[in-house]
Design an enzyme around this catalytic site. Structure first.
Site, PDB file in Angstrom:
ATOM      1  N   CYS A 107      -7.188  -0.796   2.130  1.00 63.20           N
ATOM      2  CA  CYS A 107      -7.399  -1.930   3.020  1.00 63.20           C
ATOM      3  C   CYS A 107      -8.446  -1.568   4.062  1.00 63.20           C
ATOM      4  CB  CYS A 107      -6.117  -2.282   3.760  1.00 63.20           C
ATOM      5  SG  CYS A 107      -4.758  -2.666   2.666  1.00 63.20           S
ATOM      6  N   CYS A 110     -24.980  10.624   0.366  1.00 63.19           N
ATOM      7  CA  CYS A 110     -24.373   9.885   1.477  1.00 63.19           C
ATOM      8  C   CYS A 110     -23.768  10.909   2.434  1.00 63.19           C
ATOM      9  CB  CYS A 110     -23.316   8.907   0.947  1.00 63.19           C
ATOM     10  SG  CYS A 110     -22.735   7.705   2.168  1.00 63.19           S
ATOM     11  N   LYS A 150       0.840  -1.208   0.000  1.00 63.29           N
ATOM     12  CA  LYS A 150       0.000   0.000   0.000  1.00 63.29           C
ATOM     13  C   LYS A 150       0.871   1.253   0.000  1.00 63.29           C
ATOM     14  CE  LYS A 150      -2.896   2.670   3.138  1.00 63.29           C
ATOM     15  NZ  LYS A 150      -4.109   2.864   2.330  1.00 63.29           N
ATOM     16  N   GLU A 179     -21.068  13.536  13.435  1.00 59.53           N
ATOM     17  CA  GLU A 179     -20.230  12.336  13.617  1.00 59.53           C
ATOM     18  C   GLU A 179     -18.738  12.618  13.800  1.00 59.53           C
ATOM     19  OE1 GLU A 179     -21.191   9.183  10.797  1.00 59.53           O
ATOM     20  OE2 GLU A 179     -23.279   9.822  10.694  1.00 59.53           O
ATOM     21  N   SER A 206     -22.646  12.450   8.503  1.00 57.24           N
ATOM     22  CA  SER A 206     -21.319  12.978   8.808  1.00 57.24           C
ATOM     23  C   SER A 206     -21.086  14.310   8.106  1.00 57.24           C
ATOM     24  CB  SER A 206     -20.246  11.971   8.409  1.00 57.24           C
ATOM     25  OG  SER A 206     -20.372  11.621   7.055  1.00 57.24           O
ATOM     26  N   HIS A 220     -30.691   4.548   5.914  1.00 54.69           N
ATOM     27  CA  HIS A 220     -29.938   5.060   4.766  1.00 54.69           C
ATOM     28  C   HIS A 220     -29.180   3.916   4.118  1.00 54.69           C
ATOM     29  CE1 HIS A 220     -27.083   7.137   2.288  1.00 54.69           C
ATOM     30  NE2 HIS A 220     -26.106   6.552   2.931  1.00 54.69           N
ATOM     31  N   GLU A 247     -28.876   6.593  -2.554  1.00 60.09           N
ATOM     32  CA  GLU A 247     -27.972   7.265  -3.488  1.00 60.09           C
ATOM     33  C   GLU A 247     -28.593   7.230  -4.885  1.00 60.09           C
ATOM     34  OE1 GLU A 247     -23.875   5.950  -3.363  1.00 60.09           O
ATOM     35  OE2 GLU A 247     -23.730   6.097  -5.531  1.00 60.09           O
ATOM     36  N   HIS A 262     -19.333  11.821  -3.910  1.00 58.23           N
ATOM     37  CA  HIS A 262     -18.039  11.259  -4.304  1.00 58.23           C
ATOM     38  C   HIS A 262     -17.251  12.221  -5.168  1.00 58.23           C
ATOM     39  CE1 HIS A 262     -20.617   7.684  -3.510  1.00 58.23           C
ATOM     40  NE2 HIS A 262     -19.576   7.412  -2.752  1.00 58.23           N
ATOM     41  N   TRP A 309     -19.632  -5.939   7.922  1.00 56.70           N
ATOM     42  CA  TRP A 309     -18.306  -5.321   7.865  1.00 56.70           C
ATOM     43  C   TRP A 309     -17.392  -5.783   9.006  1.00 56.70           C
ATOM     44  CZ3 TRP A 309     -20.032   0.276   6.061  1.00 56.70           C
ATOM     45  CH2 TRP A 309     -20.314   0.206   4.690  1.00 56.70           C
TER      46      TRP A 309
HETATM   47  N1  GLN Z   1     -24.217   8.195   8.614  1.00 57.70           N
HETATM   48  C1  GLN Z   1     -23.095   7.804   7.841  1.00 57.70           C
HETATM   49  C2  GLN Z   1     -22.382   9.039   7.307  1.00 57.70           C
HETATM   50  O1  GLN Z   1     -23.064  10.011   7.072  1.00 57.70           O
HETATM   51  C3  GLN Z   1     -23.493   6.953   6.673  1.00 57.70           C
HETATM   52  C4  GLN Z   1     -22.310   6.476   5.879  1.00 57.70           C
HETATM   53  C5  GLN Z   1     -22.621   5.432   4.858  1.00 57.70           C
HETATM   54  O2  GLN Z   1     -23.751   5.233   4.497  1.00 57.70           O
HETATM   55  N2  GLN Z   1     -21.623   4.752   4.346  1.00 57.70           N
HETATM   56  O3  GLN Z   1     -21.181   9.032   7.119  1.00 57.70           O
HETATM   57 ZN    ZN Z   2     -24.196   6.109   2.358  1.00 55.94          ZN
END
Ligand code: GLN
Ligand code: ZN
Length: 764
Positions: free
Chosen positions: A525, A735, A19, A493, A442, A650, A674, A703, A570
């Site tokens: 990773c 997101c 990496k 967050e 977040s 979500h 999304e 993104h 995860w």
């Molecule tokens: N609540 C999380 C954030 O806003 C959701 C992240 C996700 O869906 N991967 O970061």
């Molecule tokens: Zn998301």
């Protein structure tokens, strides 16, 4: 004598050396020769680690991705990177990530960046590969240079090499026909290149080649089954022995197909497929090798060696030299070396095996089979002690949790009233405008936040100071949201580094490694937390933070939680009970948090299920069973609240077509998804199904650094309103915003809020 081998070794390095070398090269901070030298050094080390095996994999090392390597071997490069004048490795990175290094691309005098190859999940793992691209005109040309070079290295090192390649049928199945043409039509053109490759390897003295065909554990249409027969008839006379490798699950209805292919050996997953072995043996012709994947290549637990031996001994008797043993799949999906762990609790550590330890287990099995169990008495005793210790440990077994789980009944997952009645009560209480605006959770994780967290973890600042710093960040988020005029707030967050780890760290039954990294894609990773025991929540995990945020805000604050299915998917999870049981334990723990938030006066609670879809089994016939317990777990978590409490969920994707009934069955009052890049077309699934509750289709592609315009957002929402009644629509990003900067987030959300006002005035 039983033969031992391995299907693939993790290439990232025990300390993620690959990496760091890749990222330094991409930044232009080190040379290509240095990167190549590091690659060679890792291969050498990894073969050394595997030198006790009878056959070691060669060609499993990739600088970015093994599927992309195969594309290069087959000369299948997307048109947009053809004609590159620089080094082949630089061009390889251009396919993988759109560019190699700035200097290298400039030097090759071609326009620099190109579109990066598409990435998708490698079967049901968390590894992502670069999707091969096809058109009806695709031609293949052998480039065996990479394999030959690694083969020469392995031979020089004195190990017995077994080149590893992806088989032709799986290779086609994994790719995408960009022009909508039929991929199987390419098989005629592809097979001669495989023949040439196998002949080239044979000319180097190779005896065995491992040819991976994992799509044999998925449901195959008749034309794909036929393609298998056709392909392997074609390869039958090649002057090497083929070990056809399947993994990640059971052959089931493909058993007969797999067993009858004209190859010299067959590898099957004997962890997930043990009941299949008996019938398979009856079908297997007497000249074929059977390789059994008896060590789980997907988890981090020690194998119960005595149990495996009890099962294997009669098979060894029956098969003699024709029995090979190996891990179930490539060890790419587990961390490298447990010995690196210095801080892991000793008892838990004694239950674990990473890649190197798994190969040690394999050696013990082989010695026991070949020389009798007395030759490895000490190892077997130690293994037995560890297995028994784990089984009986009070840290694994919590009778209170087991009792709670036994008492689960459907009522627990049932809201008091149906959505239509809840919606009226919620509207009266929350008094939200039409097209309410919110965000997903977040806000930017700034360098300052990461710095403070780093100091806290390193013991440089105490908990009180950390709390003060995080509260300041939360206050900042609230101020920004007030200024933006959003309708529903989040706390941002700041205190979370990762949406799963944050909860895992506060739950009993979870452990964390220091170096338990697993490649996710390219240089990336993940370090999945280890779920080892019954799950209990000793105390509230988020309530104080949310209460603090709520105390500063003039608008409702969403409580923010990660759902049980995502936490499960995860993590490295237990192998001593079904996934569904671990999931329901998580559900009960997060449910307590939901109820505590409600008690603290939080009126909206979001439970993220980002990874629900990716837990779908490989075979469609097994989807419903998974969806049933996954949805049930979510319902247990969410549905204990009063009608007035609004539950949000979500998900970071929007392909819901084939699972929409289950999504609706979660019965969340609001779901945010999304959609911004798909132009709202993906809402059709919700429309066709008549999805009954509220939806926030993402209008801001988080993104990308681009700022969406007000017009664009209005257009997207109007398209959404053609499919979903306007009174059930929310306006939000795709997101969370943690990877963005405030300088991007503020203008984007400003446009989003203005767009919502515009919509209120013009739509419906
Ligand atoms: N609540 C999380 C954030 O806003 C959701 C992240 C996700 O869906 N991967 O970061
Ligand atoms: Zn998301």
């Amino acid at each position: 004598m039983v033969t031992t081998h391995n299907l693939g070794f993790p290439r990232i390095g025990a300390k993620r050396e690959l990496k760091f070398a890749l990222e330094s090269y991409w930044k232009g901070q080190s040379s290509r020769d240095e990167l190549k030298a590091l690659g060679a050094q890792l291969r050498r080390r990894h073969w050394q680690d595997q030198s006790a095996l009878d056959l070691v994999p060669v060609g499993d090392f990739a600088f970015y991705d093994q599927v992309l390597d195969m594309s290069f071997t087959l000369g299948n490069l997307p048109e947009r990177v053809q004609g590159f004048h620089g080094d082949a490795l630089d061009n390889y990175f251009r396919v993988a990530r759109g560019r190699s290094t700035h200097a290298a691309d400039e030097q090759a005098q071609c326009c620099g960046g190109v579109a990066a190859g598409e990435m998708t999940k490698w079967f049901d793992t968390n590894y992502h590969y670069i999707v091969p691209e096809f058109t009806a005109a695709t031609e293949f040309n052998l480039d065996a240079s990479r394999l030959l070079e690694q083969l020469a290295e392995a031979k020089a090192q004195g190990v017995r090499p077994k080149p590893v390649i992806i088989g032709p049928v799986t290779y086609l199945a994994l790719g995408k026909a960009k022009d909508g043409s039929h991929k199987l039509a390419l098989l005629d053109r592809l097979l001669p290149v495989y023949v040439e490759l196998l002949e080239t390897l044979a000319a180097q003295g190779v005896e065995w080649v491992q040819i991976d065909e994992p799509i044999l554990v998925t449901e195959l249409d008749a034309d794909w089954q036929q393609a298998f027969n056709f392909a392997y008839q074609h390869l039958k006379n090649c002057p090497v022995k083929l070990l056809l490798a399947t993994y990640f699950g059971q052959l089931l209805e493909n058993r007969r197909l797999a067993v009858n292919l004209p190859v010299a050996g067959l590898h099957v997953d004997a962890v997930n497929d043990r009941v299949d072995i008996e019938p398979l043996l009856n079908l297997l012709s007497v000249d074929k090798v059977l390789s059994l994947g008896v060590i789980n290549g997907r988890n981090i637990w020690k194998t119960d060696l005595s149990a495996v031996l009890d099962w294997l001994e009669p098979l060894a008797e029956q098969l003699g030299d024709r029995l090979w043993i190996a891990p179930s799949c490539s060890l790419l999906h587990v961390p490298v070396d447990l010995d690196s762990e210095q801080r892991l609790d000793g008892e838990i550590k004694s239950w674990l095996a990473f890649a190197k330890q798994k190969l040690d287990e394999l050696a013990v099995l082989a010695t026991s089979l070949n020389q009798g169990c007395d030759a490895v008495r000490d190892e077997l005793d130690a293994n037995h002690t560890a297995i028994a210790g784990r089984r009986d440990s009070p840290r694994v077994n919590n009778p209170a949790v087991k009792a709670a789980l036994a008492k689960l009944d459907a009522k627990l997952g049932q809201r008091q009233s149906p959505y239509t009645q809840r919606a009226v009560k919620q509207a009266a209480l929350l008094k939200l405008p039409k097209f309410p605006t919110t965000t997903i959770g977040s806000f930017p994780q700034t360098p300052e936040i990461r710095q403070v967290r780093h100091q806290f973890k390193a013991g440089e600042i105490d908990e009180a100071a950390y709390k003060v710093a995080m509260q300041a960040e939360i206050a900042r988020s609230v101020r920004e949201q007030e200024a933006l005029g959003l309708d529903v707030f989040v706390h941002g967050e700041a205190e979370r580094n990762d949406m799963v780890e944050y909860f895992g760290e506060q739950l009993e039954g979870y452990a964390f490694s220091q170096f338990g990294w697993v490649q996710s894609y390219g240089s990336r990773c993940v370090k999945p937390p280890i779920l080892f025991g019954d799950i209990r929540r000793p105390k509230a995990m988020t309530v104080e933070w949310i209460k603090y945020a709520q105390s500063l805000a003039s608008k409702p604050m969403k409580g923010m939680l990660t759902g049980p299915v995502t936490i499960l998917n995860w993590s490295f999870v237990r192998d001593d009970q079904p996934r569904s049981v671990s999931c329901k334990q998580l559900a009960l723990a997060i449910r307590e948090e939901v109820l505590d938030l409600e008690k603290a006066g939080v009126r909206m609670i979001q439970i993220d299920e980002a990874a629900l879809r990716e837990g779908l089994p490989l075979r469609k016939s097994q989807w419903q069973e998974y969806l049933d317990w996954a949805v049930e777990s979510f319902r247990i978590t969410a549905n204990g609240v009063a009608d007035e409490t609004q539950i949000h969920t979500h998900m970071c994707y929007s392909e819901f077509n084939d699972i929409i009934a289950s999504i609706a069955n979660m019965d969340a009052d609001v779901i945010t998804i999304e959609t911004s890049r798909s132009d709202m077309e993906l809402l059709d699934a919700f429309d066709d199904f008549n999805y009954p509750n509220e939806i926030g289709p993402g209008v801001y592609d988080i993104h990308s650094p681009n700022i969406p315009t007000q017009d664009h957002i209005v257009q997207l929402m109007k398209k959404a309103a053609e499919r979903i009644p306007a009174e059930r629509l929310w306006v939000n990003p795709d997101c969370g915003l943690k990877t963005r900067q405030w300088s991007e987030v503020i203008p984007a959300l400003t446009n989003m809020v203005t767009a919502a006002k515009n919509l209120r005035a013009t739509v419906g």
